[in-house]
Design an enzyme around this catalytic site. Structure first.
Site, PDB file in Angstrom:
ATOM      1  N   GLU A 217       0.842  -0.686   0.130  1.00 16.35           N
ATOM      2  CA  GLU A 217      -0.626  -0.160  -0.301  1.00 16.35           C
ATOM      3  C   GLU A 217       0.609   0.994   0.164  1.00 16.35           C
ATOM      4  O   GLU A 217       1.807   1.062   0.679  1.00 16.35           O
ATOM      5  CB  GLU A 217      -0.849  -0.136   1.189  1.00 16.35           C
TER       6      GLU A 217
ATOM      7  N   CYS B 269      -6.180   0.695   2.938  1.00 16.77           N
ATOM      8  CA  CYS B 269      -7.406   2.305   3.184  1.00 16.77           C
ATOM      9  C   CYS B 269      -7.384   3.044   2.117  1.00 16.77           C
ATOM     10  O   CYS B 269      -8.365   3.607   1.407  1.00 16.77           O
ATOM     11  CB  CYS B 269      -7.149   3.411   4.520  1.00 16.77           C
TER      12      CYS B 269
ATOM     13  N   ASN C  67     -12.167  -3.674   1.452  1.00 15.31           N
ATOM     14  CA  ASN C  67     -11.020  -3.565   2.273  1.00 15.31           C
ATOM     15  C   ASN C  67     -11.876  -3.059   3.710  1.00 15.31           C
ATOM     16  O   ASN C  67     -11.917  -2.226   4.100  1.00 15.31           O
ATOM     17  CB  ASN C  67     -10.406  -2.440   2.200  1.00 15.31           C
ATOM     18  N   GLU C  68     -11.646  -3.568   4.737  1.00 18.57           N
ATOM     19  CA  GLU C  68     -12.181  -3.431   6.450  1.00 18.57           C
ATOM     20  C   GLU C  68     -13.329  -2.874   5.732  1.00 18.57           C
ATOM     21  O   GLU C  68     -13.447  -1.548   6.429  1.00 18.57           O
ATOM     22  CB  GLU C  68     -10.917  -2.681   6.657  1.00 18.57           C
TER      23      GLU C  68
HETATM   24  O1  AHR Z   1      -1.694  -1.475   6.337  1.00 17.21           O
HETATM   25  C1  AHR Z   1      -2.642  -0.188   7.277  1.00 17.21           C
HETATM   26  C2  AHR Z   1      -3.834  -0.282   7.008  1.00 17.21           C
HETATM   27  O2  AHR Z   1      -4.210  -0.681   7.912  1.00 17.21           O
HETATM   28  C3  AHR Z   1      -4.622  -0.319   5.814  1.00 17.21           C
HETATM   29  O3  AHR Z   1      -4.644   0.801   5.200  1.00 17.21           O
HETATM   30  C4  AHR Z   1      -5.913  -0.735   6.629  1.00 17.21           C
HETATM   31  O4  AHR Z   1      -6.395  -1.810   5.677  1.00 17.21           O
HETATM   32  C5  AHR Z   1      -6.116  -1.537   7.840  1.00 17.21           C
HETATM   33  O5  AHR Z   1      -6.563  -0.457   8.842  1.00 17.21           O
END
Ligand code: AHR
Length: 640
Positions: free
Chosen positions: A33, A233, A364-365
């Site tokens: 990321e 994120c 994602n989450e």
């Molecule tokens: O890995 C860092 C963050 O942690 C990622 O962007 C998110 O998916 C999680 O909350």
């Protein structure tokens, strides 16, 4: 009893090869990321910061279009302005206008905390320019040292009134870790410039628009079976306008749509979908792209308010049809023939052969709300209907328990989802306490991708204790490799002094790389995977919680690989019974990661804990002494 109580004990480990089961060959991968300057200023090799003058206060409160630049006016007079009329491309709407009054003026760029250059290496410069009015000439570019000495210089042809791409190559005469780039022009008139980019020719695999070779190599050395990207994120973004839209990240870099990064900086998307897929292919990793589920990050707005609050929004339903098509187009872009609409764009970029996409993650989450579920189902069902061959991955929120976890799994069961992504950042103790978490999972339900995890020790330090907790947990992932098909530590990269998150696996500056204890644990697993699990019983005189073990066979080589993790404070002899495995060669390769529990490879002592390799005499039954606080990987050759 705690690990501190253990002084002298013995352990017995028996491998039960007769109960072997196939496990995922893709179990250990990585998650990339653009957090902590992982991409821009990191893995993406462009050395110029704010190359297209797109920075604004939305990226970072202190930034504007001229951030990372300064004017050089010792020999002339000028002013600057932001241009927006007739840009190079609508996706790249802003450029810089230099109104030259007299003499020679310059634009100096400081890169990302300096520009690191090496004597004798070649650096490709490209920029777009046009003369808006008057007489402008004398275009030249320089690399100068941090004290202003000219290290390389080249002249450029003065463009006309249309955007013109200018290129040259610079070869600095000296090495400097904090060099600067300067573009000079002279005369009296207005010059427009944009997309000023400087790449080392020595990128990873010499790819144009490529990756920083040393960083790309240490990632490749993990031998990841897959790469999950672009977030996190960042994938679903800071509000609906900030969702990562893959189509904006392909094609010539001057036509890409750069945008604010949820982690408080800017994403040029120079490292876009083509570059991600190409890197995967270069290092033998399967791509696992994450597309937003039509919803933005529930933490949206946090970078302005500083508050973590639920702020989930979904694309309006009348935009969802188009969005679903965008996801379908991604599959055509990755896997379709070069004659298809989107396959042709891949071919245009230089890759006529399909990339062979197998996995696609949706969301994602996310908060598992009705708003999410409605949009997620639209995407999931449409992709399944058209591409039953793609393994789709849902989400279970940010934590390994709780409301979103429960609801995410409920949805997975209802929809018979292929796989779901679980996340969890927990203290080291949690991983030891949860070694049997996946053993009780339903073998017939959706498979698991442990997409983000890391043991967070005190002070969020990358202690050996944290790496061993993760290693112990990874032995449990191997044992459950029939249902846990993928896993990845998070985050991967952290740039020194530019981090939003710790701990990370790999730390770097512009000129150096520091590998954490966690990196070495991941690497030992990545380099020693198997596709068959051989169950083990491990008995440590009633103190099983101090050690963990797993055993796999790699069908390609026939090797049997034992992994042993001990958090005991004293060496722990273990009698290893391999009788069921068949004839074992007399010697095995043994690699050990060991040290003080709280030892770290930190900025000041980057090489405190390193893996050590040796040869070990082995047999059907043999004794091995696990060092205190250690991960040992014993790779055996079998003769049957
Ligand atoms: O890995 C860092 C963050 O942690 C990622 O962007 C998110 O998916 C999680 O909350």
């Amino acid at each position: 009893m705690t690990s501190n109580d253990l002084t002298i004990a013995t352990a017995h480990l028996t491998v039960q090869a007769d109960q072997a089961k196939p496990i995922s060959p893709d179990l250990f991968g990585i998650f990339f990321e653009d957090i902590n300057y992982a991409a821009d200023g990191g893995l993406y090799a462009d050395l110029i910061q704010n190359r297209s003058f797109e920075y604004t206060a939305v990226d970072n409160f202190d930034w504007n279009f001229f951030t990372a630049w300064e004017l050089v006016t010792e020999k002339g007079k000028c002013s600057i302005a932001l241009g927006t009329e007739a840009p190079i491309h609508r996706n790249n709407p802003r450029y810089l206008i230099v109104n030259i009054d007299s003499g020679e003026v310059g634009l100096r760029n400081f890169g990302y905390d300096g520009i690191a250059i090496k004597a004798g290496e070649s650096y490709d410069l490209t920029l777009f320019a046009r003369v808006l009015s008057g007489n402008v000439g004398g275009l030249k570019v320089q690399l100068e040292s941090h004290t202003g000495e000219v290290l390389a210089e080249a002249t450029l042809t003065t463009p006309g009134g249309e955007w013109t791409k200018l290129t040259t190559t610079l070869q600095p005469s000296a090495t400097d870790s904090h060099a600067r780039f300067v573009l000079y022009a002279s005369g009296a008139g207005a010059l427009a410039v944009d997309m000023i980019s400087l790449f080392p020719q020595a990128t990873f695999r010499s790819r144009p628009n490529g990756l920083r070779a040393d960083l790309a190599q240490v990632i490749a050395d993990l031998k990841p079976r897959f790469i999950r990207f672009p977030g996190g994120c960042l994938a679903h973004g800071d509000g609906l306008d900030n969702m990562y839209r893959w189509k904006d990240t392909i094609g010539p870099i001057e036509t890409r749509h750069s945008q604010p990064n949820i982690w408080n900086y800017h994403q040029s998307v120079g490292l876009g979908y083509f570059e991600y897929f190409q890197y995967c292919e270069d290092i033998g990793a399967k791509p696992v792209p994450v597309v937003p589920a039509g919803t933005c990050c529930p933490n949206s707005g946090m970078k302005f308010t500083g508050r973590l609050e639920e702020n989930q929004q979904g694309l309006p339903m009348d935009e969802m049809g188009e969005y679903v098509q965008e996801v379908l187009d991604l599959i055509e872009w990755a896997n379709g023939p070069a004659t298809s609409t989107w396959g042709a764009k891949r071919a245009e970029a230089g890759h006529p052969e399909p990339f062979g996409l197998e996995y696609l993650a949706i969301g994602n989450e996310d908060q598992i709300s009705p708003l999410f579920v409605e949009r997620f189902k639209m995407i999931y069902d449409a992709v399944k209907a058209k591409h039953s061959e793609i393994i789709l991955i849902g989400t279970t929120g940010p934590r390994p328990e709780g409301e979103d976890y429960e609801k995410g799994w409920q949805l997975a069961h209802e929809m018979h989802m292929d796989m779901v992504d679980e996340h969890g950042y927990r203290p080291p103790e949690w991983y030891w306490d949860n070694l049997y978490r996946f053993d009780s999972y339903d073998r017939n339900a959706s498979k698991v991708y442990l997409g983000e995890y890391a043991a967070h020790d005190l002070g969020r330090a990358n202690t050996l204790r944290s790496a061993l907790a993760e290693a112990a947990y990874m032995t449990s992932l191997e044992r459950n490799g029939d249902i846990v098909l993928l896993s990845s530590y998070a985050p991967l990269l952290g740039k020194h002094k530019r981090m939003q998150w710790q701990p990370n696996m790999i730390y770097f500056t512009n000129t150096s790389i520091r590998l954490s204890t966690n990196y070495y644990a991941q690497q030992l697993f990545g380099a020693n995977t198997g596709d068959v699990y051989l169950p083990v019983t491990l008995d440590v005189e009633g103190m099983d919680e101090v050690a963990a073990a797993s055993c796999v066979r790699d069908s390609a080589t026939g090797d049997v690989i034992l992994k042993l993790v001990s958090r005991a404070d004293a060496p722990l002899p273990v009698t290893i019974d391999l009788a069921s495995v068949g004839a074992v060669a007399g010697e095995a390769a043994c690699t050990v990661l060991t040290g003080e529990a709280l030892a770290e490879n930190n900025h000041w002592r980057p090489q405190t804990v390193l893996p050590q390799s040796a040869t070990l005499a082995v047999g059907a039954v043999f004794t091995y002494e696990m060092p205190a606080h250690s991960l040992s990987v014993i790779r055996l050759k079998t003769t049957v």
